[in-house]
Design a protein around this motif. Structure first.
Motif, PDB file in Angstrom:
ATOM      1  N   UNK A  87      31.711  34.094  37.713  1.00 52.03           N
ATOM      2  CA  UNK A  87      32.160  35.004  36.656  1.00 52.03           C
ATOM      3  C   UNK A  87      31.755  34.468  35.272  1.00 52.03           C
ATOM      4  N   UNK A  88      31.846  33.147  35.102  1.00 53.55           N
ATOM      5  CA  UNK A  88      31.427  32.554  33.822  1.00 53.55           C
ATOM      6  C   UNK A  88      29.949  32.835  33.578  1.00 53.55           C
ATOM      7  N   UNK A 120      43.825  34.364  40.675  1.00 57.93           N
ATOM      8  CA  UNK A 120      42.560  33.732  41.063  1.00 57.93           C
ATOM      9  C   UNK A 120      42.574  33.354  42.543  1.00 57.93           C
ATOM     10  N   UNK A 140      28.938  34.827  44.620  1.00 58.41           N
ATOM     11  CA  UNK A 140      29.590  33.849  45.490  1.00 58.41           C
ATOM     12  C   UNK A 140      30.940  34.414  45.931  1.00 58.41           C
ATOM     13  N   UNK A 155      42.766  21.612  38.167  1.00 60.87           N
ATOM     14  CA  UNK A 155      41.812  21.035  39.121  1.00 60.87           C
ATOM     15  C   UNK A 155      42.145  21.482  40.543  1.00 60.87           C
ATOM     16  N   UNK A 211      41.228  25.128  41.311  1.00 63.92           N
ATOM     17  CA  UNK A 211      39.790  25.271  41.498  1.00 63.92           C
ATOM     18  C   UNK A 211      39.342  24.775  42.873  1.00 63.92           C
ATOM     19  N   UNK A 235      39.049  34.230  43.636  1.00 66.52           N
ATOM     20  CA  UNK A 235      38.284  33.907  42.421  1.00 66.52           C
ATOM     21  C   UNK A 235      38.678  32.534  41.891  1.00 66.52           C
ATOM     22  N   UNK A 236      39.129  31.657  42.792  1.00 65.61           N
ATOM     23  CA  UNK A 236      39.642  30.374  42.318  1.00 65.61           C
ATOM     24  C   UNK A 236      38.553  29.477  41.760  1.00 65.61           C
ATOM     25  N   UNK A 237      37.331  29.694  42.139  1.00 65.16           N
ATOM     26  CA  UNK A 237      36.238  28.978  41.479  1.00 65.16           C
ATOM     27  C   UNK A 237      35.563  29.954  40.518  1.00 65.16           C
ATOM     28  N   UNK A 238      35.717  29.743  39.200  1.00 61.55           N
ATOM     29  CA  UNK A 238      35.288  30.766  38.228  1.00 61.55           C
ATOM     30  C   UNK A 238      33.796  30.767  37.909  1.00 61.55           C
ATOM     31  N   UNK A 239      33.016  29.888  38.541  1.00 63.16           N
ATOM     32  CA  UNK A 239      31.647  29.673  38.039  1.00 63.16           C
ATOM     33  C   UNK A 239      30.816  30.963  37.971  1.00 63.16           C
TER      34      UNK A 239
END
Ligand code: SF4
Lengths: 468, 199
Positions: free
Chosen positions: B181-182, B170, B1, B111, B114, B175-179
């Motif tokens: 990478x998680x 981020x 993403x 929040x 993100x 990379x502000x939404x980490x999903x």
């Protein structure tokens, strides 16, 4: 060099370091409710993702439940939220303590009650009072909805480590002074923003002597002090509370208990900050303003902006007094109330109702005051019934309700009307918090709420009930 | 993403006075009766923008001079209280792209990051100067330079701001939404789950 519980739990759950420098932390236990989860499941579907460990997420419904009759028809928006939660847990195979389970309740009451909350674990929930679970020596965080999605999809979160402040309260609390007074006093001393960047470790004789339920009251309000989580080291009381609860593995309990206790902070742990307070100086404490740190002892007077140390403090006092419609410099005792509320995830457990019931016989709620007693869960409601408590409350003029968040916030039919003033055992006195944009909230312990209900005005429970 | 890097945001600004502005104030709980975040924008600060009779109050967001502002200026501990993501979501949908304040509550800050809405911390003195300028001249354009951690105004102000390095990184690297990478670390996640007794 020793470690604090926070460091031990953090290290045990660290998955790795992310590119931006944050820690990827494993979240062992995830709690969800109807308000902050539907959008997270929506995001999950949009991304075509699954729930990674469905057995580690537990759901209940609390904020929108009508407490006069849980099964009463809901307004269409509330009904849509209930339907969404039902569909989401069914589709993804998540355990749901629904209204017909006999185990439904406020998410922070249900977790400990079921033994889902355990020492040395990480817990997340899309709710800022998740810190409540820290009473068991868990590291428990409130998270946003996008993070709820992250936990559902990966069972991990991207987080920055916190500093740890040890708050030591030693000595003996005077009679009539409760866990709620201790945390209101701490927040008053350290401020609503004092805890930003910190986890709070509550330590010392006062917390050691507290029951698990009292410890939950304290940890619950960590967020009101700005701390994202707060905890108390696990001890024999923690173990005794959890033994035999439904989600506790009893197959080798001795080993489990030993593992739990091993997470307690080492005697030579290093802290980023240490604060000490004397229990003997704490009085029954009430708020007078619109931020939880705007508190005073019941014997004190409402602050006067003229005496404020600086302009920011002065502006805050002026704004709060204008909203609260109470006079600067006058005693807080005697301020008339319209509503009395005992309940919420702060003070809606068996011990809260037991303690109030000790003093109610022979007293009546003042004319014109609406008084609500709302158990935090269906199990609390049954425990209270087994001890005959609802009748004691009813005899005194309280309405005894079904389990839910009720008047703690305005997402169900229990709301303030106009500028009614509520003596409340909940945790937030923000403008509009209890459902009316001009409604006023004064936070206090359940016994103080009962005293206010009986007098019809803010009162000193020690005097009303002759507590010595 | 792949996400768009957020290196700077700019626009006209509005100052909302007061310390400890909580998320109940930003979005009152009754507007959280919803199952999507759509439509939250119009309810931002509702109970302070409108009185009991639904009439607009003197709130800065009702001041036509600040209509269309996209940078929010605030005081200490902005966004405290409830963890509701509905709060930054409503600000975002109202039209705000960034916040400059004296400090932020942590959950609100996370929040917002993100949602790619940078929140930067300025000193009280710098914020006061910026407020004066914006209130004297609402057409002032304020830029939050996330990459350089500075705030500049078309009126000539230029001062340093702070935010945690992980949030800055981020945002500027998209990379502000980490999903993703998680999720990429699935092997390490499974290994951790196997190691933990209670999972
Ligand atoms: S009781 Fe109040 S604070 Fe607790 S979860 Fe419910 S609404 Fe939130």
């Amino acid at each position: 060099m020793g470690k604090s519980l926070f460091q031990k739990v953090w290290d045990t759950h660290r998955v790795g370091t992310l590119a931006d420098g944050r820690t990827q932390l494993f979240i062992g236990t995830h709690l969800i409710h109807e308000v902050t989860s539907p959008q997270a499941f929506g995001m999950l579907r949009d991304l075509g993702l699954k729930v990674k460990f469905p057995q580690r997420t537990f759901a209940t419904v609390d904020h929108i439940v009508p407490t006069r009759d849980q099964s009463a028809p809901q307004d269409p928006l509330a009904a849509a939220m209930m339907t969404a939660l039902r569909e989401n847990v069914d589709q993804f195979g998540i355990t749901y303590f629904d209204l017909s389970s006999g185990k439904q309740g406020i998410v922070h009451v249900v977790g400990p009650e079921q033994g889902i909350t355990q020492p040395g674990t990480t817990i997340a929930c899309g709710d800022s009072h998740t810190a409540t679970h820290g009473a068991f020596g868990a590291i428990a965080f409130g998270i946003g909805t996008t993070q709820v999605r992250d936990v559902l999809a990966s069972q991990t979160l991207a987080l920055e480590a916190l500093k740890v402040r040890r708050i030591e309260v030693n000595g003996q609390l005077p009679p009539g002074v409760y866990a709620k007074d201790v945390i209101l006093h701490i927040i008053r001393q350290l401020g609503a923003r004092g805890g930003i960047g910190y986890a709070y470790e509550y330590a010392g004789e006062v917390f050691e002597q507290m029951s698990m339920e009292e410890r939950m009251t304290v940890c619950n309000m960590s967020i009101e002090g700005g701390a994202r989580c707060g905890y108390i080291n696990p001890d024999a009381k923690t173990v005794a509370y959890l033994q035999g609860r439904p989600y506790v593995d009893m197959s080798d309990f001795a080993a489990t208990a030993a593992r739990w206790l091993s997470f307690a902070s080492d005697a030579d742990a290093v802290y980023d900050d240490i604060v000490r307070m004397d229990a003997a100086t704490i009085e029954p404490t009430v708020t007078w303003g619109i931020s939880p740190d705007q508190g005073i002892a019941i014997s004190e007077c409402i602050p006067d902006p003229a005496a404020a140390p600086n302009q920011i403090a002065k502006d805050s006092i002026v704004e709060a007094l204008a909203y609260m419609k109470i006079p600067a410099g006058a005693p807080i005792m005697g301020v008339a109330i319209n509503v009395a509320f005992i309940g919420s995830c702060t003070n809606g457990r068996l011990s809260d109702f037991r303690e109030v019931a000790k003093y109610l016989p022979g007293h009546k709620v003042a004319p014109g005051v609406t008084a609500l007693a709302v158990p935090g869960s269906q199990i609390v409601a049954i425990q209270c019934e087994n001890e005959g408590l609802p009748q004691i409350f009813r005899d005194a003029g309280f309405e005894w309700r079904d389990a839910g968040c009720s008047m703690c916030l305005a997402m169900n039919p229990d709301k303030l009307v106009g500028d009614q003033l509520c003596a409340s055992s909940s945790n937030r006195n923000f403008k509009g918090r209890q459902g009316s944009s001009t409604g006023r909230t004064v936070l206090m312990s359940p016994v103080m709420v009962a005293a206010a209900a009986i007098r019809g005005s803010i009162a000193d429970a020690r005097e009303v009930f002759a507590i010595k | 993403m792949s996400l768009a890097p957020v290196t700077q945001v700019s626009g006209r600004a509005v100052f909302i006075p007061g310390a400890d502005i909580d998320t109940d104030r930003i979005i009152p709980a009754r507007f959280m009766k919803c199952i999507t975040f759509d439509g939250l924008g119009e309810f931002a600060f509702y109970d302070v923008r409108f009185d009991e009779h639904g009439q607009p109050t003197a709130h800065p967001l009702n001041d036509p001079r600040f209509a269309g502002a996209s940078i929010l200026l605030a005081g200490l501990n902005f966004g405290c209280g409830s963890s509701r993501e509905h709060a930054p979501q409503s600000l975002r949908k109202y039209g705000f792209n960034g916040v400059v304040a004296e400090s932020f509550a942590e959950i609100f800050f996370g929040n917002s990051t993100t949602l790619a809405m940078p929140c930067v911390i300025a000193t009280a003195a710098d914020l006061a100067a910026l407020r004066l300028q914006v209130e004297a001249e609402p057409a002032t354009v304020v830029t939050i330079d996330v990459a350089a951690l500075r705030v500049r105004s078309s009126g000539g102000l230029d001062f340093p701001v702070t935010m945690p390095e992980s949030a800055r990184e981020a945002l500027v690297s998209g990379r502000w939404d980490p999903i993703q990478e998680l999720l990429d670390n699935v092997a390490a996640i499974d290994a951790k789950a196997a190691e933990l007794h209670y999972v």
